[in-house]
Write an enzyme that holds these catalytic residues in place. Structure first.
Site, mmCIF file in Angstrom:
data_model
loop_
_atom_site.group_PDB
_atom_site.id
_atom_site.type_symbol
_atom_site.label_atom_id
_atom_site.label_comp_id
_atom_site.label_asym_id
_atom_site.label_seq_id
_atom_site.Cartn_x
_atom_site.Cartn_y
_atom_site.Cartn_z
ATOM 1 N N VAL A 84 0.852 -1.186 0.000
ATOM 2 C CA VAL A 84 0.000 0.000 0.000
ATOM 3 C C VAL A 84 0.887 1.234 0.000
ATOM 4 C CG1 VAL A 84 -1.834 1.254 1.167
ATOM 5 C CG2 VAL A 84 -1.726 -1.251 1.355
ATOM 6 N N LYS A 85 0.700 2.072 -1.028
ATOM 7 C CA LYS A 85 1.482 3.309 -1.113
ATOM 8 C C LYS A 85 0.749 4.417 -0.344
ATOM 9 C CE LYS A 85 3.446 4.470 -5.020
ATOM 10 N NZ LYS A 85 3.456 4.854 -6.466
ATOM 11 N N ILE A 86 1.482 5.057 0.550
ATOM 12 C CA ILE A 86 0.898 6.131 1.368
ATOM 13 C C ILE A 86 1.804 7.358 1.286
ATOM 14 C CG2 ILE A 86 0.206 6.793 3.716
ATOM 15 C CD1 ILE A 86 -0.273 3.826 4.309
#
Ligand code: G3P
Length: 223
Positions: A84-86
Site C-alpha cells: 500500500v502506497k501512502i
C-alpha cells in the site's frame, strides 16, 4: 537492485515481464486514471500477468488518517503480495506507523527530502519512494537526495528499501545504480532505453549480412 515497472499499461507490463526479470509494478492515482479502467479490474489484470510472486504497489487517495487506514486495509487484501502506497503527509506518517503494527506492507511515497524518507523508514515503511525527476524539475538535486537517503538507511541498518521513482531518462537511473540504490521504479520507455542500443541492432544486421554473403540467404547454424 530491484527493478520495478511504474505503469498501469497491461501491454507494457506483459511485454517487459516476458523479456526481463521484473520485481514489481507500481501504480499511483494518476497512472490508474490514465488507463481509464476500474481500479480493481486493473489490479486484477496486472496480477494475472505478473503472478503472485511479483509485488504490486497501489496508492491510497485518502488524506485523513481514518480514511487512509480504511483504504489501506482494502488495498492490502486485494492479493497476496500487495504493498500500500501512502504519501508522507502528517496523517500519512501516522497511518504508516499504525498499519505497520498490523503487518501491512507499506511503500511510503511522494518523498522529496532525505528527512521524510528517514522518518517514513523509522515509522516502518518497507519501501520509501523519493521522486528524482520532480526534484530535478525544481532545480533541486534528485540523485543527491536519493544518495543521502540510501546512505542514511544503510548507515543505521534500517530494514527499509529506497525505491527511487519519477524518472525522465535512463541516465538518472544509472547514477542511482552507481551509488547502490536498493530499487527503482521506472516507466516502460525508460526501461526500454536501458535495454537497447543502436549499435546492438547494427551489429546483429552485420552478422547476418556477413553470414548470408558466404552461406546464402536464410541459412542458419542449424540448417
Ligand atoms: O510513482 C511515482 C512516480 O510515478 C512519479 O513519476 O514521472 O509522474 O514524476 P512522475
Amino acid at each position: 537492485m530491484q527493478l520495478i515497472l511504474d505503469t498501469g499499461n497491461v501491454e507494457e507490463i506483459r511485454e517487459l515481464h516476458s523479456k526481463l526479470v521484473i520485481d514489481g509494478v507500481t501504480t499511483n492515482p494518476s497512472i490508474v486514471a490514465g488507463e481509464k479502467k476500474n481500479f480493481l479490474k486493473l489490479i486484477m489484470e496486472i496480477d494475472e500477468i505478473v503472478g503472485e510472486a511479483t509485488a504490486i504497489h497501489a496508492q491510497v487517495l485518502s488524506t485523513k488518517y481514518e480514511d487512509i487506514i480504511d483504504e489501506a486495509l482494502f488495498i492490502s487484501k486485494l492479493r497476496k503480495n500487495m504493498y500500500v502506497k501512502i504519501p508522507v503527509t502528517g496523517d500519512g506518517f501516522r497511518a504508516i506507523k499504525d498499519l505497520k503494527k498490523q503487518g501491512i506492507k507499506i511503500t511510503a511515497t511522494a518523498i522529496f527530502t532525505a528527512h521524510q524518507g528517514f522518518l517514513a523508514a523509522k515509522a516502518g515503511a518497507d519501501y520509501v519512494a523519493p521522486y528524482v525527476n520532480r526534484l530535478d524539475n525544481i532545480s533541486a538535486d534528485g540523485v543527491g537526495t536519493v544518495r543521502d537517503l540510501v546512505n542514511i538507511i544503510n548507515t543505521y541498518h534500517m530494514d527499509t528499501k529506497v525505491l527511487a521513482a519519477s524518472f525522465k531518462n535512463a541516465q538518472q537511473v544509472l547514477e542511482l545504480m552507481k551509488i547502490g540504490v536498493h530499487s527503482i521504479t521506472a516507466p516502460a520507455d525508460i526501461i526500454k532505453a536501458m535495454m537497447g542500443h543502436p549499435l546492438t541492432d547494427w551489429s546483429v544486421a552485420k552478422f547476418i549480412e556477413d553470414w548470408e554473403n558466404e552461406f546464402g540467404k536464410g541459412t542458419k547454424t542449424n540448417r
